[in-house]
Design a protein around this motif. Structure first.
Motif, PDB file in Angstrom:
ATOM      1  N   GLY A 162      10.446  -3.806 -17.863  1.00 36.29           N
ATOM      2  CA  GLY A 162       9.631  -4.783 -18.567  1.00 36.29           C
ATOM      3  C   GLY A 162      10.304  -6.143 -18.674  1.00 36.29           C
ATOM      4  N   LEU A 163      11.661  -6.113 -18.903  1.00 42.33           N
ATOM      5  CA  LEU A 163      12.407  -7.372 -18.982  1.00 42.33           C
ATOM      6  C   LEU A 163      12.426  -8.092 -17.633  1.00 42.33           C
ATOM      7  CD1 LEU A 163      15.460  -6.421 -21.243  1.00 42.33           C
ATOM      8  CD2 LEU A 163      13.446  -7.793 -21.843  1.00 42.33           C
ATOM      9  N   VAL A 164      12.570  -7.309 -16.544  1.00 39.99           N
ATOM     10  CA  VAL A 164      12.509  -7.917 -15.204  1.00 39.99           C
ATOM     11  C   VAL A 164      11.149  -8.569 -14.990  1.00 39.99           C
ATOM     12  CG1 VAL A 164      12.592  -7.457 -12.724  1.00 39.99           C
ATOM     13  CG2 VAL A 164      14.159  -6.251 -14.263  1.00 39.99           C
ATOM     14  N   LEU A 165      10.113  -7.862 -15.426  1.00 40.95           N
ATOM     15  CA  LEU A 165       8.747  -8.385 -15.314  1.00 40.95           C
ATOM     16  C   LEU A 165       8.596  -9.680 -16.109  1.00 40.95           C
ATOM     17  CD1 LEU A 165       5.898  -7.945 -14.249  1.00 40.95           C
ATOM     18  CD2 LEU A 165       5.474  -6.430 -16.178  1.00 40.95           C
ATOM     19  N   CYS A 166       9.130  -9.719 -17.323  1.00 40.53           N
ATOM     20  CA  CYS A 166       9.054 -10.931 -18.158  1.00 40.53           C
ATOM     21  C   CYS A 166       9.824 -12.090 -17.528  1.00 40.53           C
ATOM     22  CB  CYS A 166       9.604 -10.640 -19.555  1.00 40.53           C
ATOM     23  SG  CYS A 166       8.538  -9.536 -20.526  1.00 40.53           S
ATOM     24  N   PHE A 167      10.968 -11.769 -16.904  1.00 44.65           N
ATOM     25  CA  PHE A 167      11.745 -12.801 -16.212  1.00 44.65           C
ATOM     26  C   PHE A 167      10.917 -13.426 -15.092  1.00 44.65           C
ATOM     27  CE2 PHE A 167      14.505 -13.701 -12.497  1.00 44.65           C
ATOM     28  CZ  PHE A 167      15.201 -14.788 -13.009  1.00 44.65           C
ATOM     29  N   GLY A 168      10.196 -12.588 -14.337  1.00 42.50           N
ATOM     30  CA  GLY A 168       9.335 -13.092 -13.270  1.00 42.50           C
ATOM     31  C   GLY A 168       8.214 -13.967 -13.807  1.00 42.50           C
ATOM     32  N   LEU A 169       7.651 -13.571 -14.940  1.00 38.81           N
ATOM     33  CA  LEU A 169       6.577 -14.364 -15.551  1.00 38.81           C
ATOM     34  C   LEU A 169       7.101 -15.728 -15.998  1.00 38.81           C
ATOM     35  CD1 LEU A 169       4.696 -11.674 -17.687  1.00 38.81           C
ATOM     36  CD2 LEU A 169       3.972 -12.699 -15.526  1.00 38.81           C
ATOM     37  N   ALA A 170       8.322 -15.749 -16.546  1.00 42.32           N
ATOM     38  CA  ALA A 170       8.910 -17.019 -16.991  1.00 42.32           C
ATOM     39  C   ALA A 170       9.082 -17.973 -15.814  1.00 42.32           C
ATOM     40  CB  ALA A 170      10.244 -16.759 -17.678  1.00 42.32           C
ATOM     41  N   LEU A 171       9.585 -17.446 -14.686  1.00 46.57           N
ATOM     42  CA  LEU A 171       9.737 -18.281 -13.493  1.00 46.57           C
ATOM     43  C   LEU A 171       8.377 -18.769 -12.986  1.00 46.57           C
ATOM     44  CD1 LEU A 171      12.430 -16.375 -11.365  1.00 46.57           C
ATOM     45  CD2 LEU A 171      12.695 -18.564 -12.549  1.00 46.57           C
ATOM     46  N   PHE A 172       7.407 -17.867 -12.974  1.00 46.77           N
ATOM     47  CA  PHE A 172       6.072 -18.220 -12.488  1.00 46.77           C
ATOM     48  C   PHE A 172       5.482 -19.365 -13.312  1.00 46.77           C
ATOM     49  CE2 PHE A 172       1.494 -17.847 -13.107  1.00 46.77           C
ATOM     50  CZ  PHE A 172       1.030 -17.893 -11.803  1.00 46.77           C
ATOM     51  N   PHE A 173       5.536 -19.244 -14.635  1.00 46.40           N
ATOM     52  CA  PHE A 173       4.923 -20.272 -15.482  1.00 46.40           C
ATOM     53  C   PHE A 173       5.710 -21.580 -15.453  1.00 46.40           C
ATOM     54  CE2 PHE A 173       2.749 -16.599 -17.482  1.00 46.40           C
ATOM     55  CZ  PHE A 173       1.450 -17.061 -17.359  1.00 46.40           C
ATOM     56  N   ALA A 174       6.999 -21.516 -15.164  1.00 43.77           N
ATOM     57  CA  ALA A 174       7.779 -22.750 -15.012  1.00 43.77           C
ATOM     58  C   ALA A 174       7.287 -23.530 -13.794  1.00 43.77           C
ATOM     59  CB  ALA A 174       9.256 -22.425 -14.883  1.00 43.77           C
ATOM     60  N   VAL A 175       7.109 -22.830 -12.674  1.00 46.79           N
ATOM     61  CA  VAL A 175       6.593 -23.483 -11.462  1.00 46.79           C
ATOM     62  C   VAL A 175       5.156 -23.934 -11.668  1.00 46.79           C
ATOM     63  CG1 VAL A 175       6.044 -23.154  -9.018  1.00 46.79           C
ATOM     64  CG2 VAL A 175       8.142 -22.183  -9.974  1.00 46.79           C
ATOM     65  N   ASN A 176       4.375 -23.101 -12.350  1.00 48.08           N
ATOM     66  CA  ASN A 176       2.975 -23.450 -12.606  1.00 48.08           C
ATOM     67  C   ASN A 176       2.871 -24.707 -13.453  1.00 48.08           C
ATOM     68  OD1 ASN A 176       0.353 -22.993 -14.546  1.00 48.08           O
ATOM     69  ND2 ASN A 176      -0.003 -22.239 -12.478  1.00 48.08           N
ATOM     70  N   SER A 177       3.763 -24.839 -14.436  1.00 48.65           N
ATOM     71  CA  SER A 177       3.774 -26.037 -15.268  1.00 48.65           C
ATOM     72  C   SER A 177       4.092 -27.277 -14.438  1.00 48.65           C
ATOM     73  CB  SER A 177       4.802 -25.877 -16.391  1.00 48.65           C
ATOM     74  OG  SER A 177       4.886 -27.046 -17.178  1.00 48.65           O
ATOM     75  N   ALA A 178       5.053 -27.144 -13.505  1.00 48.50           N
ATOM     76  CA  ALA A 178       5.386 -28.263 -12.622  1.00 48.50           C
ATOM     77  C   ALA A 178       4.192 -28.615 -11.742  1.00 48.50           C
ATOM     78  CB  ALA A 178       6.597 -27.906 -11.762  1.00 48.50           C
TER      79      ALA A 178
END
Length: 577
Positions: A162-178
């Motif tokens: 689950g933590l690995v999954l959350c890490f991936g989501l954090a990266l995804f939303f960082a790029v999405n914000s950019a």
């Protein structure tokens, strides 16, 4: 992203907002159904590991999958219907709201804002919202909700994955914000180019006669082609700029899926994860991000949605004239102006004018072009509000009447007549939609247009072109006068109503004007001697002030603009080749 979603939902009507919220809730339910695929896979994998695959196992697995697929399909259908209904209903309602809002904006607004921009908002912008925005919003919301539900389930199942999954989501939303930041300026430019294209197309079509007459076809075509090219380039530039972000987003999701597989294998090999859990995590890694990947690609369009919402809201936020006065009937049709002033931007157009117009009298307003004649009439009839002083009707400030109550007292015949793409009968009864046909014919006879209408193929049921393009100038003027006769208001405003009429139609048009103005209070802007000389009072307006006033004979007896105006007209009439 979430602020844009909030702005969109705030823009929707309350009833349609509830439909969208229910649709999002159903997306949550759909996510639960989708998540049921994981336990279905788990049942089968467990049986395979234990070498205990039976008919019962297959039925249980099949049953769970059927519930998942059928339940997801039913819920998704209902959710899609709700979002479609909400989108079309919101945009239909907003179109009507914009139209109603435009109705009570000061006329100066239309001088400052091009027809193309207003039409672009009412057409392109609202169409984008109903066809694109609602789907984009719901795809993004559904992707986020589905991923959130699966993430919670994975965290409960195994917190480490689950933590690995959350890490991936954090990266995804960082790029999405950019990506959202990068699309901000591009989206605004895209919508501006859409508006510019609409404006250029309207200008080209409306001015096609002048374009051909002056052989400007090539020049005007180049301008139109330039607008088309700029619009195309803006759309392509936006796509090109956002594709790298979409690619990185998609790569991150797939890379994290791979990372989940590696983490699961390492945990299994390390003895801290059971084989069944490991296999379920590996299989799940391929479906966890499916909807979020789609949502990420569509989320770039949210900026365009936001610009569309802002453009529509900008019109709705434009301050209206105060229309919430009393639904009152004036005690008389006496009109007065008391030291009124009006400026448009930095230019002062009306400067301290005072006048009195008794009811059932005729007042003609003349003067040099640009002197303020039309603006003065617009202030007297409250198309604009004065900046200083006040205008009264029946001794009462016009701002104390509701707009509808005030407009019931005025009928207008403009130099440039606009007729709607409808039957002649409906154009005449425009002010009284429920008027019987007998009243329409009676008004047409008074306006001297019954004969030419009767000669048309469908008579009063003949559908005329938009703007009255299929009729001559004199015919349009007489239908406009018939429309004013139908309204039967006590005050008639004539703005150069006979200026562009050919001699063949002039006699009939003057007869129609006479029928319209009988026993009425008349305010007219006119240049023709026949129209002006019989007025009870003539006002000469120049540079925003009344510089002369009196009857025709009184003004002819004194030096000034009026006498020069009349003498110039008489000389012009006597010119011969």
């Amino acid at each position: 992203m979430f602020k844009i979603l909030k702005n969109f939902f705030d823009f929707c009507t309350a009833e349609d907002r509830r439909k969208f919220y229910l649709s999002i809730f159903l997306s949550f339910v759909q996510a639960l159904f989708e998540a049921m695929k994981i336990p279905a896979i788990g049942v089968m994998v467990k049986a395979l590991i234990e070498n205990n695959v039976t008919g019962k196992t297959c039925l249980i697995c099949l049953g769970i999958m059927l519930v998942s697929v059928i339940g997801s399909g039913i819920v998704k259908t209902k959710s899609t219907m709700l979002q479609t209904e909400g989108g079309y209903s919101t945009c239909a309602g907003k179109r009507m709201e914009i139209a109603e809002h435009l109705r009570y904006l000061p006329m100066g607004y239309y001088n400052a804002n091009s027809l193309g921009r207003i039409m672009s908002v009412a057409t392109n912008t609202m169409q984008s919202l109903e066809n694109v925005a609602t789907r984009v919003v719901m795809i993004v919301c559904s992707g986020i909700v589905t991923t959130a539900v699966i993430t919670v389930m994975i965290l409960i199942f195994d917190w480490r994955i689950g933590l690995v999954l959350c890490f991936g989501l954090a990266l995804f939303f960082a790029v999405n914000s950019a990506m959202m930041n990068a699309s901000a300026a591009m989206s605004k430019q895209k919508v501006e180019k859409d508006s510019a294209l609409v404006a250029r197309v309207i200008e080209y079509i409306q001015g096609i006669a002048e374009v051909r007459a002056y052989r400007l076809t090539g020049s005007q075509s180049r301008q139109l082609n330039k607008a088309i090219d700029e619009n195309e380039n803006a759309n392509i530039a936006m796509e090109v700029k956002l594709i790298p972000f979409m690619t990185v987003q998609s790569f991150i999701l797939k890379a994290v899926g791979t990372l989940i597989t590696l983490a699961s294998l390492l945990l299994y090999l390390g003895g801290t994860m059971e084989l069944l859990t490991c296999l379920i995590m590996i299989i799940s890694s391929y479906i966890i991000y499916a909807q979020l990947d789609t949502a990420g690609k569509y989320s770039a369009l949210l900026r365009t949605v936001d610009v569309c919402v802002r453009n529509a809201q900008e019109i709705l936020d434009t301050p209206q004239m105060d229309i919430n006065g009393e639904n009152a009937v004036p005690s008389s049709c006496d009109i007065s102006a008391e030291n009124i002033g009006f400026a448009y931007e930095e230019r002062r157009i009306i400067d301290g004018i005072s006048l009195d117009i008794p009811e059932k009298t005729t007042t003609a307003i003349v003067g040099p072009s640009g002197g303020g004649k039309t603006t003065l009439v617009n202030l007297l009839s409250r198309f604009w509000d004065v900046d200083e002083g006040r205008v009264t009707l029946g001794g009462r400030d016009v701002r104390e009447y509701s707009m509808d109550a005030l407009m019931r007292n005025y009928s207008f015949v403009f130099q440039r007549v606009y007729l709607f793409h409808d039957t002649i009968a409906n154009n005449i009864r425009f002010g009284q939609p429920d008027a019987p046909m007998e009243a329409v014919i009676e008004a047409a006879k008074k306006a001297c247009c019954h004969d030419f209408i009767s000669a048309l193929p469908e008579g009063y049921d003949t559908v005329i072109g938009e703007g009255g393009a299929s009729l001559s100038g004199g015919e349009k003027q007489r239908i406009s006068i018939a429309r004013a006769i139908m309204k039967d208001s006590p005050i008639i405003v004539l703005d150069e109503a006979t200026a562009n009429v050919d001699p063949e139609n002039e006699a009939e048009l003057m007869q129609a004007v006479e029928a319209l103005t009988k026993e009425k209070t008349i305010i007219m802007i006119a240049h023709r001697l026949k129209t002006v000389r019989n007025a009870d009072r003539i006002l000469v307006v120049d540079r925003g002030r009344i510089v002369q006033q009196g009857t025709h004979d009184e003004l002819m007896a004194q030096e000034g603009i009026y006498r020069g105006f009349i003498q110039g007209r008489e000389k012009a009439v006597s010119w011969k080749l």
